[in-house]
Design an enzyme around this catalytic site. Structure first.
Site, PDB file in Angstrom:
ATOM      1  N   GLU A 149       0.725  -1.253   0.167  1.00  0.00           N
ATOM      2  CA  GLU A 149       0.011   0.040  -0.019  1.00  0.00           C
ATOM      3  C   GLU A 149       0.746   1.353  -0.008  1.00  0.00           C
ATOM      4  OE1 GLU A 149      -2.830   0.111   3.150  1.00  0.00           O
ATOM      5  OE2 GLU A 149      -2.947   2.488   3.179  1.00  0.00           O
ATOM      6  N   ARG A 188       0.443  10.330   0.453  1.00  0.00           N
ATOM      7  CA  ARG A 188       0.887  11.514   1.166  1.00  0.00           C
ATOM      8  C   ARG A 188       2.047  12.255   0.782  1.00  0.00           C
ATOM      9  NH1 ARG A 188       1.145   8.322   7.023  1.00  0.00           N
ATOM     10  NH2 ARG A 188      -0.739   7.252   6.631  1.00  0.00           N
ATOM     11  N   LYS A 211     -11.019  -1.708   6.497  1.00  0.00           N
ATOM     12  CA  LYS A 211      -9.938  -1.324   7.265  1.00  0.00           C
ATOM     13  C   LYS A 211     -10.352  -0.923   8.485  1.00  0.00           C
ATOM     14  CE  LYS A 211      -6.186   2.236   7.242  1.00  0.00           C
ATOM     15  NZ  LYS A 211      -5.081   2.678   6.434  1.00  0.00           N
TER      16      LYS A 211
HETATM   17  C1  3PG Z   1      -0.489   4.998   8.490  1.00  0.00           C
HETATM   18  O1  3PG Z   1      -1.329   5.910   8.927  1.00  0.00           O
HETATM   19  O2  3PG Z   1       0.531   5.172   8.021  1.00  0.00           O
HETATM   20  C2  3PG Z   1      -0.731   3.376   8.523  1.00  0.00           C
HETATM   21  O3  3PG Z   1      -2.070   3.226   9.098  1.00  0.00           O
HETATM   22  C3  3PG Z   1       0.398   2.728   9.143  1.00  0.00           C
HETATM   23  O4  3PG Z   1       0.380   2.915  10.611  1.00  0.00           O
HETATM   24  P1  3PG Z   1       1.568   2.398  11.310  1.00  0.00           P
HETATM   25  O5  3PG Z   1       2.691   3.303  11.065  1.00  0.00           O
HETATM   26  O6  3PG Z   1       1.203   2.953  12.926  1.00  0.00           O
HETATM   27  O7  3PG Z   1       2.026   1.165  11.007  1.00  0.00           O
END
Ligand code: 3PG
Length: 221
Positions: A49, A53, A137
């Protein structure tokens, strides 16, 4: 955009790749996309994934999809119909959102890719079930109640299947994967930002390999 005729839900994201862990990656430099994806695939985590961002995200999806055999590249943090279209054009094979609206859900359905809309409350789960969506999710997993919350949903809402993400790491992933309503988890622990910045692909491959040994049922394979 709205659809007058309800469309059938697309295939589950679960059908695309068998691994129980989905690495959630932030790509700052598109030049890192291919070696990063190669390391994750080599480590046994083919479903990746890429979060929307960074300005490099769409290029990263395009390059990973086009140049890394075995990679099943999806887009994360998808929150608008415009992003749905852009991700599909870039070659994304699945879509993930931190939350959902009917506008977003309609766009995801219309594009035909498997998608995971994000939920963090019981009412959101019920609303998705009402719309024919079973795969969701659960975000932000730890902050929203963690395994205790998901376990509590399994009794009244056994139809719902969750991919918890947010605050999950090697220590608590097995506890999530042991739940009856969880078949995979997402997380960034196998792609530490400093390892990406240092282009330490062998470290990432090793972390991915360890994560790939996790499987639903809470056991290692
Ligand atoms: C995110 O918000 O980047 C994902 O949900 C991953 O979260 P994490 O960095 O806590 O694994």
């Amino acid at each position: 955009m709205t659809s007058a005729v309800p469309l059938p839900p697309p295939a589950s994201v679960l059908d695309l790749a068998p691994a129980a862990v989905v690495p959630v990656v932030v790509v700052e430099d598109a030049a890192d996309a291919v070696p990063l994806a190669r390391a994750l695939v080599a480590g046994g985590l083919p479903a990746i994934e890429v979060t929307l961002r960074t300005p490099a995200a769409l290029d990263a999806i395009r390059e990973m999809s086009g140049s890394v055999p075995g990679a099943v590249v999806g887009a994360g943090t998808v929150i608008s119909p415009e992003q749905v279209t852009a991700c599909a054009r870039a070659g994304a094979r699945f879509l993930v959102s931190p939350g959902w609206t009917d506008v977003l859900l309609t766009a995801m359905r219309a594009c035909g890719l498997p998608f995971l809309p994000g939920v963090s409350t019981t009412s959101e789960v019920v609303a998705l079930l009402e719309r024919g969506v079973r795969d969701m999710k659960f975000f932000p997993a730890q902050a929203a109640g963690g395994t205790g919350y998901l376990r509590s949903l399994a009794g009244p809402l056994p139809q719902a299947r969750f991919c918890p993400t947010g605050g999950i790491g090697p220590d608590n992933a097995p506890e999530y994967l042991a739940l009856p309503n969880v078949r995979r988890v997402g997380g960034s622990w196998m792609v530490p930002a400093e390892a990406v910045a240092a282009r330490d692909w062998s470290r990432i491959e090793g972390l991915a390999r360890a994560a790939s040994r996790l499987s639903a049922g809470g056991t290692c394979r």
